[in-house]
Design a protein around this motif. Structure first.
Motif, PDB file in Angstrom:
ATOM      1  N   PRO A 197      11.402  -9.658 -17.634  1.00  5.61           N
ATOM      2  CA  PRO A 197      10.144  -9.359 -18.345  1.00  5.61           C
ATOM      3  C   PRO A 197       9.009 -10.307 -17.975  1.00  5.61           C
ATOM      4  CG  PRO A 197      11.995  -9.202 -19.851  1.00  5.61           C
ATOM      5  CD  PRO A 197      12.543  -9.765 -18.565  1.00  5.61           C
ATOM      6  N   VAL A 198       9.344 -11.550 -17.633  1.00  4.36           N
ATOM      7  CA  VAL A 198       8.309 -12.523 -17.261  1.00  4.36           C
ATOM      8  C   VAL A 198       7.646 -12.145 -15.947  1.00  4.36           C
ATOM      9  CG1 VAL A 198       7.876 -14.921 -16.625  1.00  4.36           C
ATOM     10  CG2 VAL A 198       9.406 -14.407 -18.525  1.00  4.36           C
ATOM     11  N   ASN A 199       8.439 -11.682 -14.975  1.00  4.84           N
ATOM     12  CA  ASN A 199       7.910 -11.322 -13.659  1.00  4.84           C
ATOM     13  C   ASN A 199       7.476  -9.873 -13.558  1.00  4.84           C
ATOM     14  OD1 ASN A 199       8.283 -13.866 -12.404  1.00  4.84           O
ATOM     15  ND2 ASN A 199      10.447 -13.443 -12.086  1.00  4.84           N
ATOM     16  N   ASN A 200       7.820  -9.083 -14.545  1.00  7.52           N
ATOM     17  CA  ASN A 200       7.610  -7.644 -14.441  1.00  7.52           C
ATOM     18  C   ASN A 200       6.193  -7.199 -14.798  1.00  7.52           C
ATOM     19  OD1 ASN A 200       8.981  -5.183 -13.741  1.00  7.52           O
ATOM     20  ND2 ASN A 200       8.743  -4.558 -15.869  1.00  7.52           N
ATOM     21  N   ILE A 201       5.322  -8.115 -15.179  1.00  5.97           N
ATOM     22  CA  ILE A 201       3.950  -7.743 -15.525  1.00  5.97           C
ATOM     23  C   ILE A 201       3.003  -8.099 -14.375  1.00  5.97           C
ATOM     24  CG2 ILE A 201       4.329  -8.050 -18.002  1.00  5.97           C
ATOM     25  CD1 ILE A 201       2.847 -10.747 -17.758  1.00  5.97           C
ATOM     26  N   SER A 202       1.851  -7.459 -14.369  1.00 10.69           N
ATOM     27  CA  SER A 202       0.822  -7.776 -13.388  1.00 10.69           C
ATOM     28  C   SER A 202       0.351  -9.211 -13.601  1.00 10.69           C
ATOM     29  CB  SER A 202      -0.365  -6.828 -13.539  1.00 10.69           C
ATOM     30  OG  SER A 202       0.038  -5.489 -13.364  1.00 10.69           O
ATOM     31  N   ARG A 203       0.118  -9.927 -12.509  1.00 10.78           N
ATOM     32  CA  ARG A 203      -0.349 -11.309 -12.587  1.00 10.78           C
ATOM     33  C   ARG A 203      -1.550 -11.485 -11.670  1.00 10.78           C
ATOM     34  NH1 ARG A 203       2.309 -14.809 -15.378  1.00 10.78           N
ATOM     35  NH2 ARG A 203       4.445 -14.391 -16.083  1.00 10.78           N
ATOM     36  N   ALA A 204      -2.670 -11.910 -12.237  1.00 12.29           N
ATOM     37  CA  ALA A 204      -3.861 -12.134 -11.431  1.00 12.29           C
ATOM     38  C   ALA A 204      -3.639 -13.238 -10.409  1.00 12.29           C
ATOM     39  CB  ALA A 204      -5.043 -12.489 -12.334  1.00 12.29           C
ATOM     40  N   SER A 205      -2.757 -14.184 -10.718  1.00  8.83           N
ATOM     41  CA  SER A 205      -2.473 -15.264  -9.765  1.00  8.83           C
ATOM     42  C   SER A 205      -1.884 -14.705  -8.475  1.00  8.83           C
ATOM     43  CB  SER A 205      -1.521 -16.292 -10.381  1.00  8.83           C
ATOM     44  OG  SER A 205      -0.358 -15.668 -10.888  1.00  8.83           O
ATOM     45  N   SER A 206      -1.050 -13.680  -8.572  1.00  4.57           N
ATOM     46  CA  SER A 206      -0.487 -13.049  -7.379  1.00  4.57           C
ATOM     47  C   SER A 206      -1.567 -12.319  -6.594  1.00  4.57           C
ATOM     48  CB  SER A 206       0.638 -12.085  -7.761  1.00  4.57           C
ATOM     49  OG  SER A 206       1.755 -12.781  -8.277  1.00  4.57           O
ATOM     50  N   ILE A 207      -2.463 -11.640  -7.311  1.00  6.33           N
ATOM     51  CA  ILE A 207      -3.595 -10.973  -6.652  1.00  6.33           C
ATOM     52  C   ILE A 207      -4.444 -12.006  -5.917  1.00  6.33           C
ATOM     53  CG2 ILE A 207      -5.727  -9.668  -7.049  1.00  6.33           C
ATOM     54  CD1 ILE A 207      -3.230  -7.986  -7.435  1.00  6.33           C
ATOM     55  N   GLY A 208      -4.677 -13.141  -6.560  1.00  3.16           N
ATOM     56  CA  GLY A 208      -5.486 -14.193  -5.960  1.00  3.16           C
ATOM     57  C   GLY A 208      -4.849 -14.798  -4.727  1.00  3.16           C
ATOM     58  N   MET A 209      -3.546 -15.080  -4.779  1.00  2.00           N
ATOM     59  CA  MET A 209      -2.882 -15.683  -3.629  1.00  2.00           C
ATOM     60  C   MET A 209      -2.780 -14.701  -2.470  1.00  2.00           C
ATOM     61  SD  MET A 209      -2.616 -18.712  -4.662  1.00  2.00           S
ATOM     62  CE  MET A 209      -1.872 -19.331  -3.154  1.00  2.00           C
ATOM     63  N   MET A 210      -2.565 -13.418  -2.772  1.00  4.76           N
ATOM     64  CA  MET A 210      -2.555 -12.407  -1.706  1.00  4.76           C
ATOM     65  C   MET A 210      -3.928 -12.286  -1.059  1.00  4.76           C
ATOM     66  SD  MET A 210       0.479 -10.943  -1.317  1.00  4.76           S
ATOM     67  CE  MET A 210       0.124  -9.385  -0.552  1.00  4.76           C
ATOM     68  N   ALA A 211      -4.959 -12.568  -1.824  1.00  2.00           N
ATOM     69  CA  ALA A 211      -6.326 -12.444  -1.308  1.00  2.00           C
ATOM     70  C   ALA A 211      -6.595 -13.404  -0.158  1.00  2.00           C
ATOM     71  CB  ALA A 211      -7.333 -12.685  -2.433  1.00  2.00           C
ATOM     72  N   PHE A 212      -5.930 -14.559  -0.140  1.00  5.32           N
ATOM     73  CA  PHE A 212      -6.178 -15.523   0.925  1.00  5.32           C
ATOM     74  C   PHE A 212      -5.826 -14.955   2.304  1.00  5.32           C
ATOM     75  CE2 PHE A 212      -6.096 -18.668  -2.568  1.00  5.32           C
ATOM     76  CZ  PHE A 212      -7.296 -19.299  -2.289  1.00  5.32           C
ATOM     77  N   GLU A 213      -4.775 -14.123   2.365  1.00  7.45           N
ATOM     78  CA  GLU A 213      -4.414 -13.498   3.633  1.00  7.45           C
ATOM     79  C   GLU A 213      -5.523 -12.556   4.105  1.00  7.45           C
ATOM     80  OE1 GLU A 213      -0.611 -11.613   3.464  1.00  7.45           O
ATOM     81  OE2 GLU A 213       0.375 -13.327   2.503  1.00  7.45           O
ATOM     82  N   LYS A 214      -6.091 -11.822   3.163  1.00  7.31           N
ATOM     83  CA  LYS A 214      -7.161 -10.889   3.508  1.00  7.31           C
ATOM     84  C   LYS A 214      -8.445 -11.623   3.877  1.00  7.31           C
ATOM     85  CE  LYS A 214      -5.383  -7.014   0.815  1.00  7.31           C
ATOM     86  NZ  LYS A 214      -5.348  -6.076   1.974  1.00  7.31           N
ATOM     87  N   ILE A 215      -8.716 -12.728   3.195  1.00  3.52           N
ATOM     88  CA  ILE A 215      -9.899 -13.528   3.531  1.00  3.52           C
ATOM     89  C   ILE A 215      -9.783 -14.040   4.964  1.00  3.52           C
ATOM     90  CG2 ILE A 215     -11.144 -15.667   3.012  1.00  3.52           C
ATOM     91  CD1 ILE A 215     -10.330 -15.213   0.050  1.00  3.52           C
ATOM     92  N   ALA A 216      -8.594 -14.501   5.336  1.00 10.16           N
ATOM     93  CA  ALA A 216      -8.384 -15.014   6.690  1.00 10.16           C
ATOM     94  C   ALA A 216      -8.601 -13.932   7.745  1.00 10.16           C
ATOM     95  CB  ALA A 216      -6.977 -15.594   6.812  1.00 10.16           C
ATOM     96  N   LYS A 217      -8.316 -12.682   7.379  1.00  9.89           N
ATOM     97  CA  LYS A 217      -8.480 -11.558   8.309  1.00  9.89           C
ATOM     98  C   LYS A 217      -9.877 -10.947   8.246  1.00  9.89           C
ATOM     99  CE  LYS A 217      -3.604 -10.251   7.921  1.00  9.89           C
ATOM    100  NZ  LYS A 217      -2.660  -9.203   7.436  1.00  9.89           N
ATOM    101  N   GLY A 218     -10.710 -11.466   7.336  1.00  9.40           N
ATOM    102  CA  GLY A 218     -12.053 -10.926   7.198  1.00  9.40           C
ATOM    103  C   GLY A 218     -12.121  -9.606   6.466  1.00  9.40           C
ATOM    104  N   GLU A 219     -11.104  -9.302   5.661  1.00 10.41           N
ATOM    105  CA  GLU A 219     -11.050  -8.032   4.935  1.00 10.41           C
ATOM    106  C   GLU A 219     -11.787  -8.187   3.593  1.00 10.41           C
ATOM    107  OE1 GLU A 219      -7.003  -6.769   4.647  1.00 10.41           O
ATOM    108  OE2 GLU A 219      -6.699  -6.848   6.825  1.00 10.41           O
ATOM    109  N   LEU A 220     -13.099  -8.159   3.672  1.00  6.16           N
ATOM    110  CA  LEU A 220     -13.948  -8.411   2.510  1.00  6.16           C
ATOM    111  C   LEU A 220     -14.838  -7.203   2.244  1.00  6.16           C
ATOM    112  CD1 LEU A 220     -15.127 -11.988   3.556  1.00  6.16           C
ATOM    113  CD2 LEU A 220     -13.152 -11.413   2.128  1.00  6.16           C
ATOM    114  N   CYS A 221     -15.296  -7.090   1.000  1.00 13.33           N
ATOM    115  CA  CYS A 221     -16.236  -6.049   0.601  1.00 13.33           C
ATOM    116  C   CYS A 221     -17.434  -6.687  -0.097  1.00 13.33           C
ATOM    117  CB  CYS A 221     -15.585  -5.066  -0.382  1.00 13.33           C
ATOM    118  SG  CYS A 221     -14.165  -4.165   0.243  1.00 13.33           S
ATOM    119  N   THR A 222     -18.525  -5.978  -0.109  1.00 14.23           N
ATOM    120  CA  THR A 222     -19.646  -6.377  -0.944  1.00 14.23           C
ATOM    121  C   THR A 222     -19.501  -5.666  -2.287  1.00 14.23           C
ATOM    122  OG1 THR A 222     -21.095  -4.545  -0.313  1.00 14.23           O
ATOM    123  CG2 THR A 222     -21.089  -6.499   1.123  1.00 14.23           C
TER     124      THR A 222
END
Length: 227
Positions: A183-208
């Motif tokens: 139950p602790v891991n089974n919910i959405s976590r913004a921290s996971s969204i944030g850490m995954m974002a670093f990979e996209k930032i490195a690839k330049g996958e950004l939006c306005t």
């Protein structure tokens, strides 16, 4: 670099502040009135983390799939902040975020987001030293998942709100072992969204704030209950 992450794609409203060293702070509340609590959560998070809005370099937001109303609320919040702070938006899949919650699992990770009426949003990943995507995001009947997972002949872990209504169906897998996220891991976590974002930032996958759009997969049902 500091990333403010937002996820309101499910019953959980969650916001986090992260940098490359990891989590700075996170608030998560299982509450259906996301439009009321999301901004106060962000304000309180920044206050507690002693961080000014001007220090934020990117806004990461869950782009879907998930609750149509929840996605719209998250998108509107992210777009408003990105415009006001003049920073880019990084869209991250809800399924990527859930898989990241249990990324160390050495086997098949299968996020399952309830799409109602017996359907789920899903994709497959292999966990371990790194998280590897094995398939695109798809809309499937829950009863189809065991046959799909069986093709890999590996241990499997299911994660997401879809395991609650469809757990009995998902158990019928002939892989080595079937696990369900705690139950602790089974919910959405913004921290996971944030850490995954670093990979996209490195690839330049950004939006306005103008370009960013949620990813619905299918059109909302006319009588869907608002979140």
């Amino acid at each position: 670099m500091k990333v403010l992450a937002i996820d309101s794609s499910s019953n959980t409203a969650t916001v986090a502040l992260v940098d490359k060293n990891g989590l700075i702070g996170e608030f998560s509340i299982n509450h259906l009135r996301h439009s009321i609590i999301l901004m106060p959560m962000i304000d309180e998070l920044l206050k507690m983390a002693e961080t000014k809005k001007e220090e934020i370099t990117h806004i990461a937001v869950c782009k879907g799939p998930g609750s149509f109303t929840g996605l719209r609320i998250g998108a509107a919040t992210a777009k408003g902040l990105a415009q006001a702070l003049n920073v880019p938006i990084v869209g991250v899949s809800s399924l990527d975020g859930l898989a990241f919650n249990v990324r160390e699992f050495r086997g098949i990770i299968c996020p399952v987001v309830d799409a109602l009426r017996g359907y789920v949003y899903t994709s497959l990943y292999r966990g371990g030293a790194e998280l590897i995507s094995l398939s695109d995001v798809t809309l499937k009947e829950a009863r189809e998942l065991p046959d799909i997972v069986n093709k890999y002949n590996d241990d499997v872990i299911y994660i997401g709100d879809g395991i609650i209504p469809y757990k009995d169906v998902l158990k019928s897998v002939s892989s080595k072992d079937v696990f369900f996220a705690s139950p602790v891991n089974n919910i959405s976590r913004a921290s996971s969204i944030g850490m995954m974002a670093f990979e996209k930032i490195a690839k330049g996958e950004l939006c306005t704030y103008i370009d960013f759009k949620p990813y619905y997969i299918r059109k909302p049902a006319p009588l869907e209950n608002a979140n």
